[in-house]
Design an enzyme around this catalytic site. Structure first.
Site, short mmCIF file in Angstrom:
data_model
loop_
_atom_site.label_atom_id
_atom_site.label_comp_id
_atom_site.label_asym_id
_atom_site.label_seq_id
_atom_site.Cartn_x
_atom_site.Cartn_y
_atom_site.Cartn_z
N LYS A 195 49.71 -120.63 -57.92
CA LYS A 195 50.06 -120.86 -59.24
C LYS A 195 48.58 -120.44 -59.82
O LYS A 195 47.30 -121.13 -59.19
CB LYS A 195 50.12 -122.26 -59.54
CG LYS A 195 50.15 -122.67 -61.19
CD LYS A 195 50.52 -123.89 -61.44
CE LYS A 195 50.15 -124.42 -62.92
NZ LYS A 195 50.80 -125.55 -63.19
N LYS A 248 53.61 -117.93 -59.59
CA LYS A 248 53.76 -118.38 -61.14
C LYS A 248 52.17 -117.88 -61.60
O LYS A 248 51.15 -118.08 -60.85
CB LYS A 248 53.77 -119.74 -61.15
CG LYS A 248 53.73 -120.29 -62.78
CD LYS A 248 53.63 -121.77 -62.73
CE LYS A 248 53.27 -122.02 -64.12
NZ LYS A 248 53.13 -123.37 -64.47
C1 PBG Z 1 51.53 -128.27 -65.43
C2 PBG Z 1 52.30 -126.97 -65.85
C3 PBG Z 1 51.94 -125.84 -66.65
C4 PBG Z 1 53.14 -124.98 -66.37
C5 PBG Z 1 54.20 -125.62 -65.31
N1 PBG Z 1 53.64 -126.78 -65.08
C6 PBG Z 1 50.88 -125.71 -67.54
C7 PBG Z 1 49.57 -125.55 -66.61
O1 PBG Z 1 49.30 -125.57 -65.52
O2 PBG Z 1 48.68 -125.61 -67.64
C8 PBG Z 1 53.14 -123.88 -67.26
C9 PBG Z 1 54.48 -123.25 -67.45
C10 PBG Z 1 54.74 -122.43 -68.59
O3 PBG Z 1 53.67 -121.81 -69.19
O4 PBG Z 1 55.85 -121.86 -69.12
N2 PBG Z 1 50.58 -128.15 -64.76
#
Ligand code: PBG
Length: 328
Positions: A195, A248
């Protein structure tokens, strides 16, 4: 005269034939729809940063379930917006927290709905970071404890799968251990393995009220420059017991979807995040692109890159397109 021309076009001469020779096959079964549940009552509200997506309070979740059913989508990824936040993010593991309430409600409305829960602290902490702070840093190992508690509380409420998105080191092992010790050996973990610290999450943070109140997430989420490190993160999560690996965001990171597909034998998921969705919506609204064409094509490309599972705000539209034979 031109007998030596090699003719790939021969296989493109009819719709029937093109469908016969397709390399990428897609099923609505591989789609997961992210859904935002919010504490309170009587809330069914379109999310300004994600047009076409809604906030649902638990008493309105029948609308969500009906919508999913009408499109043949039977897998959701839940995000919770609590009423109150604190330093520790204690709402995340409260047995009566918003996600826990929503799980019970959805299972009551439709026991066949498969519920994946996002496991993270950022929606629950007053500072908006994804873990427990020590000064201005997120403390990795203290955070593992609360992540494990949170995942366990989701499983107790009836979640089918948990998906940690915090990017702490060792969280898959910590969660696996907590689940196993409490009789949830069969609850799989889909890890947000690679991520990235991405600007593509902007619309989500507005939707979830989870923007960090200071600093950014670059001390835990990955640097977009790094692909080999993404493979290392995946390998660690495999070792710790992840059942599904997720990359992601999706569209700008398809090289890593392909690399993960070639390297690991677990199912690979990719998450077409909020910014990807919002860009298509905005460009379509401005009359610049054909929304349906673009949402279909970009999804096909994610599968072609190697995704087995696609998490997308367009899940319902894609399920329809697949069923109509427009893609897949
Ligand atoms: C929580 C999380 C996030 C997303 C999924 N889980 C936001 C972040 O990491 O700031 C992003 C999902 C999206 O942008 O659709 N940590």
């Amino acid at each position: 005269m031109f007998n030596d021309v090699i003719r790939p076009r021969r296989l493109r001469t009819s719709d029937n034939l093109r469908r016969l020779v397709r390399e990428t096959r897609i099923s609505p079964d591989s789609l997961i729809w992210p859904v935002f549940v919010v504490e309170g009552e009587n809330i069914y509200r379109e999310i300004p940063s994600l047009p076409g997506q809604f906030h649902y309070s638990p008493d309105q979740l029948d609308l969500m379930v009906q919508h999913a059913q009408a499109h043949g989508v039977s897998r959701v990824l839940l995000f919770g917006l609590p009423k109150d936040k604190d330093e520790q993010g204690s709402g995340a593991w409260d047995e009566n927290g918003i996600v826990q309430q929503a799980i019970r409600k959805i299972k009551h409305l439709d026991p066949a709905m498969y519920i994946v829960t996002d496991v993270c602290m950022c929606e629950y902490t007053s500072h908006g970071h994804c873990g427990i702070l020590c000064g201005h840093e997120v403390d990795n190992d203290q955070t593992l404890t609360v992540l494990a508690k949170t995942a366990l509380s989701h499983a107790r409420a009836g979640a089918d799968m948990v998906a940690p998105s915090d990017m702490m080191d060792g969280r898959v092992a910590a969660i696996r251990q907590a689940l196993d010790e409490n009789g949830y050996q069969n609850v799989p973990i889909m890890s947000y393995a690679a991520k990235f610290a991405s600007s593509f999450y902007g619309p989500f943070r507005e939707a979830a009220g989870s923007a960090p109140s200071f600093g950014d997430r670059r001390a835990y989420q990955m640097d977009p420059h790094n692909g080999r490190e993404a493979m290392r993160e995946c390998a660690l999560d495999v070792q710790e017991g992840a059942d599904i690996l997720m990359i992601k965001p999706a569209m700008a990171y398809l090289d890593l979807v392909r690399a993960a597909r070639e390297r690991f034998d677990l199912p690979i998921a990719c998450y077409a995040v909020s910014g990807e969705y919002a860009m298509i919506k905005a460009a379509a609204k401005a009359g610049l692109i054909d929304e349906h064409g673009i949402l279909c094509e970009s999804a096909v490309c994610m599968y072609r890159a190697g995704a087995d599972i696609l998490i997308t705000y367009y899940a319902c539209e894609l399920a329809d397109a697949i069923r109509k034979g427009e893609i897949g």
